[in-house]
Motif scaffolding. Sequence first.
Motif, PDB file in Angstrom:
ATOM      1  N   ALA A  88      30.493  49.586  37.552  1.00  9.63           N
ATOM      2  CA  ALA A  88      29.946  49.180  38.838  1.00  9.63           C
ATOM      3  C   ALA A  88      29.796  47.662  38.913  1.00  9.63           C
ATOM      4  CB  ALA A  88      28.592  49.848  39.072  1.00  9.63           C
ATOM      5  N   GLY A  89      30.378  47.059  39.949  1.00  5.12           N
ATOM      6  CA  GLY A  89      30.250  45.627  40.140  1.00  5.12           C
ATOM      7  C   GLY A  89      31.003  44.774  39.141  1.00  5.12           C
ATOM      8  N   ALA A  90      31.819  45.381  38.274  1.00  2.00           N
ATOM      9  CA  ALA A  90      32.570  44.600  37.284  1.00  2.00           C
ATOM     10  C   ALA A  90      33.690  43.815  37.961  1.00  2.00           C
ATOM     11  CB  ALA A  90      33.150  45.521  36.215  1.00  2.00           C
ATOM     12  N   GLU A  91      34.037  42.683  37.365  1.00  2.00           N
ATOM     13  CA  GLU A  91      35.135  41.858  37.865  1.00  2.00           C
ATOM     14  C   GLU A  91      36.372  42.192  37.046  1.00  2.00           C
ATOM     15  OE1 GLU A  91      34.753  39.446  40.444  1.00  2.00           O
ATOM     16  OE2 GLU A  91      32.805  40.431  40.697  1.00  2.00           O
ATOM     17  N   CYS A  92      37.323  42.916  37.652  1.00  2.00           N
ATOM     18  CA  CYS A  92      38.479  43.420  36.903  1.00  2.00           C
ATOM     19  C   CYS A  92      39.828  42.963  37.450  1.00  2.00           C
ATOM     20  CB  CYS A  92      38.455  44.951  36.898  1.00  2.00           C
ATOM     21  SG  CYS A  92      36.936  45.712  36.319  1.00  2.00           S
ATOM     22  N   PRO A  93      39.943  41.816  38.117  1.00  2.00           N
ATOM     23  CA  PRO A  93      41.246  41.446  38.652  1.00  2.00           C
ATOM     24  C   PRO A  93      42.285  41.287  37.546  1.00  2.00           C
ATOM     25  CG  PRO A  93      39.760  39.562  38.700  1.00  2.00           C
ATOM     26  CD  PRO A  93      38.934  40.755  38.356  1.00  2.00           C
ATOM     27  N   ASP A  94      43.485  41.822  37.818  1.00  2.00           N
ATOM     28  CA  ASP A  94      44.630  41.711  36.911  1.00  2.00           C
ATOM     29  C   ASP A  94      44.410  42.386  35.557  1.00  2.00           C
ATOM     30  OD1 ASP A  94      46.105  40.172  38.797  1.00  2.00           O
ATOM     31  OD2 ASP A  94      44.965  38.405  38.217  1.00  2.00           O
ATOM     32  N   ALA A  95      43.422  43.258  35.463  1.00  2.00           N
ATOM     33  CA  ALA A  95      43.250  44.054  34.243  1.00  2.00           C
ATOM     34  C   ALA A  95      44.294  45.175  34.227  1.00  2.00           C
ATOM     35  CB  ALA A  95      41.846  44.638  34.173  1.00  2.00           C
ATOM     36  N   SER A  96      44.628  45.672  33.026  1.00  2.00           N
ATOM     37  CA  SER A  96      45.584  46.781  32.925  1.00  2.00           C
ATOM     38  C   SER A  96      45.013  47.867  32.014  1.00  2.00           C
ATOM     39  CB  SER A  96      46.930  46.291  32.391  1.00  2.00           C
ATOM     40  OG  SER A  96      46.818  45.804  31.071  1.00  2.00           O
ATOM     41  N   PHE A  97      45.084  49.100  32.497  1.00  2.00           N
ATOM     42  CA  PHE A  97      44.626  50.267  31.747  1.00  2.00           C
ATOM     43  C   PHE A  97      45.825  51.181  31.551  1.00  2.00           C
ATOM     44  CE2 PHE A  97      41.015  48.537  33.948  1.00  2.00           C
ATOM     45  CZ  PHE A  97      39.933  48.726  33.113  1.00  2.00           C
TER      46      PHE A  97
END
Length: 236
Positions: A88-97
């Motif tokens: 919640a509310g995390a900053e995840c731009p350009d992350a990959s899972f």
Amino acid sequence: MPYQIPPVGCEVRGADLSGRDLRDALAEPALLRPRAFTDCDFYGADLRGASLAEAVFTGCNLDSVRFDGADLEGSQWEGGGAPGASFAGAECPDASFTRVDLANTTWHRALLTGTAFTGCRMTGASLSGCRGIGYTLAQCNLMLARLKGVKLRGQELRGLRLDDADLTRADLRDTVWSDSRLRGALLTGADLGGADLRGADIGTIDLAGAPVLRGATISPDQAGELLAGLGISVAR
């Protein structure tokens, strides 16, 4: 319980960090080299607000971890799992899972601009209320997922299993579907204008729900199945 993470630049391998309060240990950004964790156990750990930009998680157990408000920009996740984790509310731009178990995770108000989910198990996950555009989903199991208002306009959607998912008010305009399932999905208020659904198993839709397909392209076989669901026989 506070815990001291090894110096930045060192790979942490096989560490048992379960139940730890890691907020102070990961409060400072890694300036010279991203943090890397391999085969670590973070079960139930507290990483709220952690600075993990460009961090690498490989084969880690992140079950029930709290990533609320964490900086995860550009982070890379491969294998392992984080079922029940909160982003919640995390900053995840350009992350990959990639091939990560993300079942029942929560992403409310998370920034997902450019985030890529590939081959992930995301059953029951909630992306409702996430922020950003350009996030992608490929080869993911999203059965029973809560995806209200997601923005996937113009994307090619491959290998998605969305049985019984909630796609209320989703922006699905101009999407092209292949090898995917939408059986039982809730599409109330979704926009499918210009969508090509010929590569999706859409199952049967009742008369009240049929208008949601206005502007979409379906195959003759799909049309026949839809009409059969309305009790109409199609002569061939």
